[in-house]
Design an enzyme around this catalytic site. Structure first.
Site, PDB file in Angstrom:
ATOM      1  N   ASN A 171      26.288  56.107  30.130  1.00 51.73           N
ATOM      2  CA  ASN A 171      24.959  56.299  30.720  1.00 51.73           C
ATOM      3  C   ASN A 171      24.767  55.434  31.960  1.00 51.73           C
ATOM      4  O   ASN A 171      24.047  55.807  32.876  1.00 51.73           O
ATOM      5  CB  ASN A 171      23.855  56.119  29.662  1.00 51.73           C
ATOM      6  N   GLU A 216      31.950  58.667  21.692  1.00 47.52           N
ATOM      7  CA  GLU A 216      30.994  59.625  21.114  1.00 47.52           C
ATOM      8  C   GLU A 216      31.622  61.017  20.997  1.00 47.52           C
ATOM      9  O   GLU A 216      31.414  61.732  20.008  1.00 47.52           O
ATOM     10  CB  GLU A 216      29.715  59.696  21.962  1.00 47.52           C
ATOM     11  N   CYS A 241      18.062  50.890  24.774  1.00 43.64           N
ATOM     12  CA  CYS A 241      17.392  52.022  24.123  1.00 43.64           C
ATOM     13  C   CYS A 241      17.263  51.695  22.629  1.00 43.64           C
ATOM     14  O   CYS A 241      17.815  50.709  22.142  1.00 43.64           O
ATOM     15  CB  CYS A 241      18.244  53.272  24.301  1.00 43.64           C
ATOM     16  N   HIS A 252      28.530  49.537  24.522  1.00 48.11           N
ATOM     17  CA  HIS A 252      29.436  49.286  25.646  1.00 48.11           C
ATOM     18  C   HIS A 252      28.874  48.215  26.574  1.00 48.11           C
ATOM     19  O   HIS A 252      28.411  48.495  27.680  1.00 48.11           O
ATOM     20  CB  HIS A 252      29.686  50.592  26.412  1.00 48.11           C
ATOM     21  N   HIS A 312      28.097  54.737  18.808  1.00 44.58           N
ATOM     22  CA  HIS A 312      28.625  55.982  19.376  1.00 44.58           C
ATOM     23  C   HIS A 312      28.982  57.016  18.315  1.00 44.58           C
ATOM     24  O   HIS A 312      29.196  58.181  18.635  1.00 44.58           O
ATOM     25  CB  HIS A 312      29.885  55.697  20.191  1.00 44.58           C
ATOM     26  N   SER A 348      30.466  52.175  30.229  1.00 42.99           N
ATOM     27  CA  SER A 348      29.225  52.727  29.670  1.00 42.99           C
ATOM     28  C   SER A 348      28.903  54.043  30.362  1.00 42.99           C
ATOM     29  O   SER A 348      28.650  54.073  31.569  1.00 42.99           O
ATOM     30  CB  SER A 348      28.092  51.718  29.866  1.00 42.99           C
TER      31      SER A 348
HETATM   32  S1  SF4 Z   1      22.089  58.389  22.016  1.00 45.63           S
HETATM   33 FE1  SF4 Z   1      22.993  56.511  22.893  1.00 45.63          FE
HETATM   34  S2  SF4 Z   1      21.806  56.106  24.754  1.00 45.63           S
HETATM   35 FE2  SF4 Z   1      20.628  57.586  23.517  1.00 45.63          FE
HETATM   36  S3  SF4 Z   1      19.212  56.398  22.247  1.00 45.63           S
HETATM   37 FE3  SF4 Z   1      21.081  56.670  21.052  1.00 45.63          FE
HETATM   38  S4  SF4 Z   1      22.381  54.884  21.495  1.00 45.63           S
HETATM   39 FE4  SF4 Z   1      20.805  55.002  23.076  1.00 45.63          FE
END
Ligand code: SF4
Length: 318
Positions: free
Chosen positions: A230, A132, A17, A46, A80, A228
């Site tokens: 997600n 996070e 991302c 991660h 994070h 991770s």
């Molecule tokens: S919040 Fe986390 S998963 Fe979403 S764009 Fe940012 S780094 Fe990527």
């Protein structure tokens, strides 16, 4: 002997991302500008493969700032996000801190602060212990923010009055979070928060693609690390869609081939911190055992881009 046929449905979007790209770029740019060592607090993202690659280039990963010596070298905070005490400590020690917190996590930090300034107690929906969550809880004084992980946790909350707000972790299950937010709104009709939740575009898009593909295939592979969030949510999403065999794997060497010998269709996706090279490695490993045909299944276009952290932007331009 002829190889059996296998149709691979490749989920799109998948993998990196914008926040992960930015965080890795930040470490690489810092190494290019200032040379090694560059200290990084926690795994920058991660993924062990990414972390090992950066270590080889001169990044030194630490758990806490007290492992960083007094130095001019940059100290980078991970995507994070960090509790407020971390940049405060870095500043007191005159360390050269570079904050690679994803802007979408920073946005949640600012929301939480704003609610607090307006006199609201903040409920954070998230997973205990995730970096996070530790970072978001650490934006506010202790006792002014409460973590809930489940609908049952919501039922146990003891607040009264309307001075309540909620924010969420960015990498949660869209479906689970909807239920938790509905439970909060039903118990506390005056609670304020974002329009739906704070789950980021990348998490939402990757879960949507998995939901499209998982019902169509005999097995599903999520490329990513076990720590991770997600990636774990992608695994759960595929399981909920009824896919009979779902595995979260970091590398091709982690595949249990016996499980896959009779499949004729396979879905593949990757968590937001998993590089595309690992997806290619997994597909190559299947190509050695099957006659594969690969189809892309796209449910969204992504064009999100975040510029480098401010401290690196000018130097990188030069
Ligand atoms: S919040 Fe986390 S998963 Fe979403 S764009 Fe940012 S780094 Fe990527």
């Amino acid at each position: 002997m002829a190889k059996p046929p296998l149709t691979i449905l490749l989920c799109a979007p998948r993998g990196f991302c914008a926040g992960v790209v930015r965080a890795i770029d930040a470490v690489e740019k810092a190494l290019a500008i200032y040379g090694a060592p560059v200290y990084v607090r926690h795994e920058i993202v991660h993924n062990r493969y990414v972390v090992e690659g950066l270590k080889q280039k001169g990044a030194v990963f630490v758990r806490e700032l007290d492992e960083v010596p007094d130095t001019d070298a940059p100290v980078i905070f991970s995507a994070h996000g960090v509790p407020k005490a971390v940049p405060e400590t870095a500043s007191a020690r005159r360390l050269f801190a570079i904050d690679a917190t994803c802007p979408l996590v920073t946005k949640v930090h600012r929301e939480a602060e704003l609610h607090h300034r307006r006199g609201r107690h903040v409920v954070l929906v998230g997973h205990s212990g995730h970096p996070e969550v530790v970072g978001t809880m650490g934006q506010l004084p202790a006792g002014t923010i409460t973590l809930v992980e489940t609908v049952e946790d919501v039922a146990r909350l003891l607040f009264q009055g309307d001075e309540l707000a909620f924010v969420t972790q960015t990498t949660l299950s869209v479906d689970d979070t909807r239920e938790i937010v509905e439970a909060l709104q039903s118990r506390f009709p005056g609670i304020v928060g974002p329009h739906k939740e704070d789950i980021c575009y990348a998490t939402t898009n990757r879960q949507s693609a998995v939901k499209r593909v998982a019902p169509l295939v005999d097995a599903m592979i999520v490329v990513g690390s076990a720590n991770s969030s997600n990636s774990q949510r992608l695994r759960e999403a595929a399981e909920r869609e009824g896919c009979p065999l779902v595995r979260l794997v970091l590398r091709a060497e982690d595949l249990e081939w016996d499980l896959f010998k009779d499949i004729r269709s396979l879905g593949v996706t990757a968590g937001a911190s998993a590089p595309e090279v690992l997806v290619e490695e997994i597909i190559d490993a299947f190509a050695q055992r099957f006659e594969i045909s690969v189809e892309n299944v796209s449910t969204a276009d992504e064009s999100v881009f975040f510029p480098l952290p401010r401290q690196l932007r000018d130097q990188a331009a030069e």
